[in-house]
Design an enzyme around this catalytic site. Sequence first.
Site, PDB file in Angstrom:
ATOM      1  N   ALA A   1       0.812  -1.218   0.000  1.00 38.83           N
ATOM      2  CA  ALA A   1       0.000   0.000   0.000  1.00 38.83           C
ATOM      3  C   ALA A   1       0.844   1.267   0.000  1.00 38.83           C
ATOM      4  O   ALA A   1       0.426   2.293  -0.553  1.00 38.83           O
ATOM      5  CB  ALA A   1      -0.942   0.003   1.200  1.00 38.83           C
ATOM      6  N   THR A   2       2.035   1.234   0.591  1.00 38.60           N
ATOM      7  CA  THR A   2       2.885   2.430   0.590  1.00 38.60           C
ATOM      8  C   THR A   2       3.244   2.832  -0.834  1.00 38.60           C
ATOM      9  O   THR A   2       3.124   3.999  -1.217  1.00 38.60           O
ATOM     10  CB  THR A   2       4.164   2.197   1.410  1.00 38.60           C
ATOM     11  OG1 THR A   2       3.821   2.048   2.791  1.00 38.60           O
ATOM     12  CG2 THR A   2       5.123   3.375   1.272  1.00 38.60           C
TER      13      THR A   2
ATOM     14  N   SER B   1      -2.965  -3.636   0.525  1.00 39.24           N
ATOM     15  CA  SER B   1      -1.752  -4.202   1.119  1.00 39.24           C
ATOM     16  C   SER B   1      -1.974  -5.674   1.410  1.00 39.24           C
ATOM     17  O   SER B   1      -2.903  -6.044   2.127  1.00 39.24           O
ATOM     18  CB  SER B   1      -1.405  -3.460   2.407  1.00 39.24           C
ATOM     19  OG  SER B   1      -0.263  -4.018   3.011  1.00 39.24           O
TER      20      SER B   1
ATOM     21  N   HIS C   1      -0.187  -7.889   3.219  1.00 37.73           N
ATOM     22  CA  HIS C   1       0.079  -8.435   4.558  1.00 37.73           C
ATOM     23  C   HIS C   1      -0.901  -7.957   5.615  1.00 37.73           C
ATOM     24  O   HIS C   1      -0.752  -8.282   6.798  1.00 37.73           O
ATOM     25  CB  HIS C   1       1.528  -8.157   4.984  1.00 37.73           C
ATOM     26  CG  HIS C   1       1.819  -6.739   5.360  1.00 37.73           C
ATOM     27  ND1 HIS C   1       1.998  -6.344   6.658  1.00 37.73           N
ATOM     28  CD2 HIS C   1       1.994  -5.636   4.599  1.00 37.73           C
ATOM     29  CE1 HIS C   1       2.266  -5.042   6.700  1.00 37.73           C
ATOM     30  NE2 HIS C   1       2.266  -4.603   5.462  1.00 37.73           N
TER      31      HIS C   1
ATOM     32  N   THR D   1      10.266  -7.039 -12.668  1.00 42.97           N
ATOM     33  CA  THR D   1       9.843  -8.435 -12.729  1.00 42.97           C
ATOM     34  C   THR D   1       8.799  -8.713 -11.656  1.00 42.97           C
ATOM     35  O   THR D   1       8.998  -8.395 -10.478  1.00 42.97           O
ATOM     36  CB  THR D   1      11.046  -9.376 -12.530  1.00 42.97           C
ATOM     37  OG1 THR D   1      12.012  -9.121 -13.557  1.00 42.97           O
ATOM     38  CG2 THR D   1      10.617 -10.827 -12.578  1.00 42.97           C
TER      39      THR D   1
ATOM     40  N   CYS E   1       4.580   1.567  11.593  1.00 42.72           N
ATOM     41  CA  CYS E   1       5.434   2.289  10.648  1.00 42.72           C
ATOM     42  C   CYS E   1       6.162   3.465  11.293  1.00 42.72           C
ATOM     43  O   CYS E   1       7.078   4.039  10.714  1.00 42.72           O
ATOM     44  CB  CYS E   1       4.611   2.780   9.466  1.00 42.72           C
ATOM     45  SG  CYS E   1       3.864   1.430   8.538  1.00 42.72           S
TER      46      CYS E   1
END
Length: 374
Positions: free
Chosen positions: A71-72, A200, A202, A242, A325
């Site tokens: 998401a960042t 996101s 995770h 990739t 964060c």
Amino acid sequence: MTTYLDCNATTPIAPEVAQIVTKYLFEEYGNAGSRTHEFGVNAKQAVELARKSVASVVDADKSEVTFTSGATESNNIAILGLNSFAKTANKKHIITTCIEHKAVLEPIMELEKQGFDVTYIEPSQTGLISPESLKSALRDDTVLVSIMHINNETGCIQDITAFCDVLNESEAYFHVDAAQSFGKYSKYLQNKRIDMISVSGHKIYAPKGVGALITRKRGFKKVPLQPLMYGGGQEKGLRPGTLPVALIAGLGESARLSLSHSEQWQEHCQKLKNKAVEELSCFNIQVNGDNTSASVLNFSIPGLNSEAALVALKGVIAVSNGSACTSSSYTPSHVLTAMQLDDERIDSAIRMSWCYMTKELPLEEMKERISKFL
């Protein structure tokens, strides 16, 4: 045994997801960009299946899904990617809120340094943003509105539907940081007025290092985003590099699971929350925020500093007193500060967050430990 209650920071990986990831790490390890052999073809098929699964959660077309590292990165592309368009169109006004994640606030601050005008909407003491405040902030030169759906610290659920109604007559692009709501409160994200959605992996039982940016077309027009990186042309040139096939396949599987089980999972989480509030009420806890997610409880215990509480609860539960964060920073929570809570309440705040894999909360042991510090 310590009970993990920091799912807003990261969730465990679902067993079904781990199985898929392992398959594409050790068995089907081809590069999705290699089209001359079956390994590459199989990898490409896995990516496209995941793309379809992610899109289905918010009723989008799979062509509108761009895979990212999380998401960042999605937030950065959604915000900084409009820079060129905004300058060309002479629309350099942005609206956001004071309680966004740093992954939204910091890119916006970068644009502010470049001459953009930013309106930061303040929440009420409930942690909620009013639709009226958004309406009053809108201008003809507003290029972007970025408001998160569910706050990572308080769990406050913003009224995304009402924001969409306000924006119906505006040309401004609407970006929603849905890191904490995608796969959980997804029906609100299906509103076609939302132009961009950050996801996101995770936070919904997928691995760390993968996410998505969903960009809806208006009619047949794409959101005029410019890439932040160049080289390779993957993901239609918006996010080159990739593709991490195993991680993407895992995200796709977690999206599929959430589409099937989210209501059942939320019911379980709400039962845990109701029990926690009931049992901890003996300490006269102050719940920080209204209209909060079923899987989050941010609360303050009068007379007990959060650092002392974390010491008291060590070995019983793994919790946070803020955003993961910004855990290296000892500054007060910018979210609780923006809510204008008093210093003592902010200093006492603890965030517990759980998920469908959390069987129960060790409330009796928690109460025993806390009592010794009061």
